[in-house]
Design a protein around this motif. Structure first.
Motif, PDB file in Angstrom:
ATOM      1  N   ALA A 180       0.785  -1.200  -0.029  1.00  0.00           N
ATOM      2  CA  ALA A 180       0.084   0.049  -0.116  1.00  0.00           C
ATOM      3  C   ALA A 180       0.829   1.207   0.014  1.00  0.00           C
ATOM      4  O   ALA A 180       0.672   2.135  -0.781  1.00  0.00           O
ATOM      5  N   GLU A 181       1.815   1.373   0.814  1.00  0.00           N
ATOM      6  CA  GLU A 181       2.507   2.494   0.908  1.00  0.00           C
ATOM      7  C   GLU A 181       4.035   2.370   0.633  1.00  0.00           C
ATOM      8  O   GLU A 181       4.773   1.602   1.740  1.00  0.00           O
ATOM      9  N   PRO A 182       4.908   2.248  -0.462  1.00  0.00           N
ATOM     10  CA  PRO A 182       6.289   1.908  -0.855  1.00  0.00           C
ATOM     11  C   PRO A 182       7.456   2.667   0.180  1.00  0.00           C
ATOM     12  O   PRO A 182       7.028   3.862   0.600  1.00  0.00           O
ATOM     13  N   GLU A 183       8.545   2.091   0.447  1.00  0.00           N
ATOM     14  CA  GLU A 183       9.340   2.707   1.472  1.00  0.00           C
ATOM     15  C   GLU A 183       9.968   3.973   0.630  1.00  0.00           C
ATOM     16  O   GLU A 183      10.244   5.037   1.243  1.00  0.00           O
ATOM     17  N   VAL A 184      10.156   3.587  -0.747  1.00  0.00           N
ATOM     18  CA  VAL A 184      11.165   4.543  -1.488  1.00  0.00           C
ATOM     19  C   VAL A 184      10.188   4.980  -2.548  1.00  0.00           C
ATOM     20  O   VAL A 184       9.693   4.248  -3.301  1.00  0.00           O
ATOM     21  N   VAL A 185      10.158   6.337  -2.487  1.00  0.00           N
ATOM     22  CA  VAL A 185       9.074   6.876  -3.860  1.00  0.00           C
ATOM     23  C   VAL A 185       9.954   7.845  -4.451  1.00  0.00           C
ATOM     24  O   VAL A 185      11.046   8.339  -4.164  1.00  0.00           O
ATOM     25  N   SER A 186       9.558   8.017  -5.743  1.00  0.00           N
ATOM     26  CA  SER A 186      10.105   8.622  -6.715  1.00  0.00           C
ATOM     27  C   SER A 186       9.536  10.243  -6.832  1.00  0.00           C
ATOM     28  O   SER A 186      10.085  11.020  -7.409  1.00  0.00           O
ATOM     29  N   ALA A 187       8.203   9.898  -6.649  1.00  0.00           N
ATOM     30  CA  ALA A 187       7.407  11.223  -6.717  1.00  0.00           C
ATOM     31  C   ALA A 187       6.288  11.405  -5.519  1.00  0.00           C
ATOM     32  O   ALA A 187       5.751  10.189  -5.086  1.00  0.00           O
ATOM     33  N   LYS A 188       6.213  12.808  -5.207  1.00  0.00           N
ATOM     34  CA  LYS A 188       5.086  13.028  -4.075  1.00  0.00           C
ATOM     35  C   LYS A 188       4.081  13.697  -4.503  1.00  0.00           C
ATOM     36  O   LYS A 188       4.402  14.898  -5.242  1.00  0.00           O
ATOM     37  N   ILE A 189       3.121  13.188  -3.992  1.00  0.00           N
ATOM     38  CA  ILE A 189       1.772  14.124  -4.387  1.00  0.00           C
ATOM     39  C   ILE A 189       1.134  14.604  -3.411  1.00  0.00           C
ATOM     40  O   ILE A 189       0.874  13.995  -2.058  1.00  0.00           O
ATOM     41  N   ILE A 190       0.981  16.048  -3.118  1.00  0.00           N
ATOM     42  CA  ILE A 190       0.475  16.626  -2.039  1.00  0.00           C
ATOM     43  C   ILE A 190      -0.874  17.136  -2.424  1.00  0.00           C
ATOM     44  O   ILE A 190      -1.207  17.944  -3.340  1.00  0.00           O
ATOM     45  N   TYR A 223      -3.950  22.559  -5.573  1.00  0.00           N
ATOM     46  CA  TYR A 223      -3.826  21.099  -5.408  1.00  0.00           C
ATOM     47  C   TYR A 223      -4.537  20.387  -6.562  1.00  0.00           C
ATOM     48  O   TYR A 223      -5.510  20.811  -6.950  1.00  0.00           O
ATOM     49  N   PRO A 224      -4.062  19.216  -6.946  1.00  0.00           N
ATOM     50  CA  PRO A 224      -2.953  18.644  -6.197  1.00  0.00           C
ATOM     51  C   PRO A 224      -1.595  18.950  -6.833  1.00  0.00           C
ATOM     52  O   PRO A 224      -1.519  19.421  -7.948  1.00  0.00           O
ATOM     53  N   LEU A 225      -0.431  19.096  -6.120  1.00  0.00           N
ATOM     54  CA  LEU A 225       0.863  19.343  -6.416  1.00  0.00           C
ATOM     55  C   LEU A 225       1.517  18.102  -6.600  1.00  0.00           C
ATOM     56  O   LEU A 225       1.419  17.110  -5.806  1.00  0.00           O
ATOM     57  N   VAL A 226       2.479  18.084  -7.690  1.00  0.00           N
ATOM     58  CA  VAL A 226       3.354  16.748  -7.688  1.00  0.00           C
ATOM     59  C   VAL A 226       4.548  17.134  -7.668  1.00  0.00           C
ATOM     60  O   VAL A 226       5.142  18.267  -8.618  1.00  0.00           O
ATOM     61  N   TRP A 227       5.782  16.547  -6.895  1.00  0.00           N
ATOM     62  CA  TRP A 227       6.938  16.844  -6.749  1.00  0.00           C
ATOM     63  C   TRP A 227       7.948  15.650  -7.161  1.00  0.00           C
ATOM     64  O   TRP A 227       7.553  14.611  -6.950  1.00  0.00           O
ATOM     65  N   ALA A 228       8.851  15.842  -7.912  1.00  0.00           N
ATOM     66  CA  ALA A 228       9.689  14.834  -8.392  1.00  0.00           C
ATOM     67  C   ALA A 228      11.217  15.387  -8.684  1.00  0.00           C
ATOM     68  O   ALA A 228      11.185  16.738  -8.904  1.00  0.00           O
ATOM     69  N   PRO A 229      12.001  14.435  -8.253  1.00  0.00           N
ATOM     70  CA  PRO A 229      13.498  14.972  -8.116  1.00  0.00           C
ATOM     71  C   PRO A 229      13.914  15.689  -9.473  1.00  0.00           C
ATOM     72  O   PRO A 229      13.517  15.010 -10.789  1.00  0.00           O
ATOM     73  N   GLU A 230      14.491  16.871  -9.575  1.00  0.00           N
ATOM     74  CA  GLU A 230      15.097  17.466 -10.905  1.00  0.00           C
ATOM     75  C   GLU A 230      13.970  18.018 -11.340  1.00  0.00           C
ATOM     76  O   GLU A 230      14.194  18.131 -12.702  1.00  0.00           O
TER      77      GLU A 230
END
Length: 554
Positions: free
Chosen positions: A140-150, A198-205
């Protein structure tokens, strides 16, 4: 910080050997040992009671208190989504294999391996890490995430974005704006500034995407067609990134053709939503559709293919000997000397209006991998009798309290592969309701109930459900093609000798995968008469490339 997931090793006489082999995992997993089925069950309940979970069971082929397959069945009742492996001692590996391998085909466990004989048995550990990786992609909730949704709410748009990211192989999590992680990402708002959309989506770089949709997230990650740095005309434009399109891309680019793939949703198509494909050549332990698609995408990228996702193709202007074909999207046009249409099919609509209004709120077309995670302790219904429906039911059973596969036919055998029929029959959380159809449903803003009719006598009964997953068969996705491309009465593209004789050129039919427009080809499920299987679509994608070469030859 949450407890580390457990790996439970079960053996009466060889726990020390197994513990030595799994020493490398002790840094990130809670490695536990048990000497019997009952002891392993007790350990599992202890882990769950402490707020943890079991990622994998590794059992010897013979246990002292019950058959190993019965043990897996009992442990599944405690932790339904743990991966299950048999590590047979070398004295028993060959003797026990014949009686146990059939159980793997029915989904009773995931791998049958020889117990490591010493250190650095990397073939063994490759299987272990593959299974742990699959487990990590389905929790349900992965430990390592590549993208964060707020987002303050988890609505249909958030679900669609997360499903797109999952299918692209990017693990994600949803955070409320008040969550410390979200506050850290957003920083302190400027005085008098308007609140973010919202929603906001954050991904590295990548810049933060506000008021995000699947298309804007895809554009942020992968660009738009207009961003393609294409000088002049590409050799081949592939429309559709399912198995057929990916195979075309790999073989075309590896043979030196410049290639662009346009995909309206996520790479992989319908196959990309399959939780586990067990009958694909070369993957004896099975592979998820998402992983198969991402491996193919990475392979095509290495040869120079360019991908654009999230953009729907809405037109094709056929070219001729002097002009290239133009593939039109809202984000720009792609000029190509050859076009391969591999858009696949969409699931047929149920056309029950109260349920259509709840799509995204408990009602889903397709497997909806992300939505499955939110079905914990719910009763859900899967409508459909094909392999996709069977795979969806098995995946949902890892989360839902119960899964009912609902079909109009008297059984599943006519339309579903036998290995899936057996897996469904074995799974205690899945039942099959035959000769049934959904005729109504509703809920207060979200699905709460459906009404089912028995097709034999017309009787109706109501079911309280938390999720309805509709996998109802195939409708072609090629309304954007011009009239010059011949189609059958169902809308599938005609190729080769299936083309009516009055549309042949110079008395000859088109080549096997060629359409009625020279330089335009079709492969995979969109093609009339195709097999509608992943391997068959991949084969057609590879087979179309020699025809493209012939067309492009001087």
């Amino acid at each position: 910080m949450s407890a580390a997931p457990a790996i439970v090793l079960v053996s009466e006489h060889h726990t020390d050997d197994l513990q030595d082999a799994f020493g490398r995992y002790q840094r990130e997993y809670d490695v536990r040992c048990a000497r019997s089925c009952a002891e392993a069950e007790e350990v599992s309940r202890e882990v769950v009671a402490g707020g943890g979970t079991v990622a994998m069971y590794v059992a010897e082929s013979v246990l002292p208190d019950c058959h190993v397959l019965e043990a897996f069945h009992r442990w599944r009742g405690v932790v339904p989504n743990a991966r299950r492996m048999i590590a047979a001692h070398w004295d028993r590996f060959l003797a026990d294999a014949p009686g146990l391998r059939a159980g793997m085909a029915k989904g009773k466990y995931d791998a049958y391996l020889l117990m490591p004989r010493g250190t650095r048995d990397e073939e063994f550990h490759h299987a272990v890490t593959d299974l742990l990786s699959d487990w990590g992609a389905t929790i349900a909730e992965p430990e390592v995430v590549s993208a964060k949704i707020i987002s303050p709410v988890r609505d249909g748009r958030v679900l669609a974005i997360r499903d797109f990211l999952d299918r692209m192989g990017m693990a994600s999590r949803v955070y409320h704006p008040d969550d410390p992680v979200a506050r850290h990402l957003l920083g302190d708002p400027a005085e008098g500034a308007d609140p973010p959309a919202y929603p906001l989506v954050w991904a590295p770089e990548r810049p933060v995407v506000e008021d995000a949709t699947v298309r804007t997230v895809a554009m942020s990650l992968y660009g738009a067609p207009s961003d393609l740095d294409v000088t002049g005309t590409v050799d081949v434009c592939v429309v559709g990134g399912g198995p057929a399109g990916l195979a075309t891309a790999v073989y075309a680019a590896s043979e030196g053709l410049s290639c662009v793939v346009l995909e309206a949703e996520a790479i992989g198509g319908q196959a990309g939503t399959s939780s586990m494909i067990r009958n694909y050549l070369g993957f004896p332990r099975g592979i998820s559709g998402m992983r198969l698609a991402q491996r193919a995408r990475n392979q095509a990228l290495r040869f120079g293919t360019r991908f654009v996702t999230g953009w729907t193709v809405h037109g094709l202007v056929p070219g001729d000997a002097e002009r290239p074909h133009l593939v039109r999207t809202d984000g720009g046009d792609v000029a190509a000397r050859a076009v391969v249409v591999s858009t696949g099919v969409a699931y047929r609509k149920l056309r029950v209006e109260p349920l259509e209004q709840l799509v995204g709120s408990g009602v889903f077309y397709g497997a909806a991998m992300t939505a499955a995670r939110e079905m914990e302790d719910q009763d859900v219904v899967v409508v459909g009798g094909g392999n996709s429906a069977g795979q969806a039911a098995v995946h949902l059973s890892r989360f839902a309290r119960s899964v009912t596969v609902l079909v109009r036919r008297p059984g599943l055998a006519e339309t579903m592969s036998q290995y899936l029929v057996g897996e469904i029959a074995y799974n205690p959380r899945i039942t099959v309701a035959t000769c049934s159809e959904v005729v109504d449903g509703g809920g207060d803003g979200r699905l709460e109930w459906i009404e089912v009719r028995d097709t034999r006598d017309g009787t109706l009964h109501r079911r309280e459900v938390g999720g309805l997953f509709l996998l109802l068969g195939a409708e072609p996705q090629c309304d954007w093609l011009p009239a010059e491309v011949a189609r059958d009465d169902r809308g599938f593209v005609l190729t080769g000798r299936d083309v009516p004789k009055e549309r042949w050129h110079d008395g000859l039919p088109p080549a096997n995968l060629a359409t009625t427009v020279p330089g335009v080809f079709a492969a995979g499920d969109i093609r009339a008469g195709s097999m509608k299987r992943v391997a068959a679509a991949s084969g057609e994608g590879a087979s179309v490339v020699p025809l493209v070469h012939q067309w492009l030859a001087p």
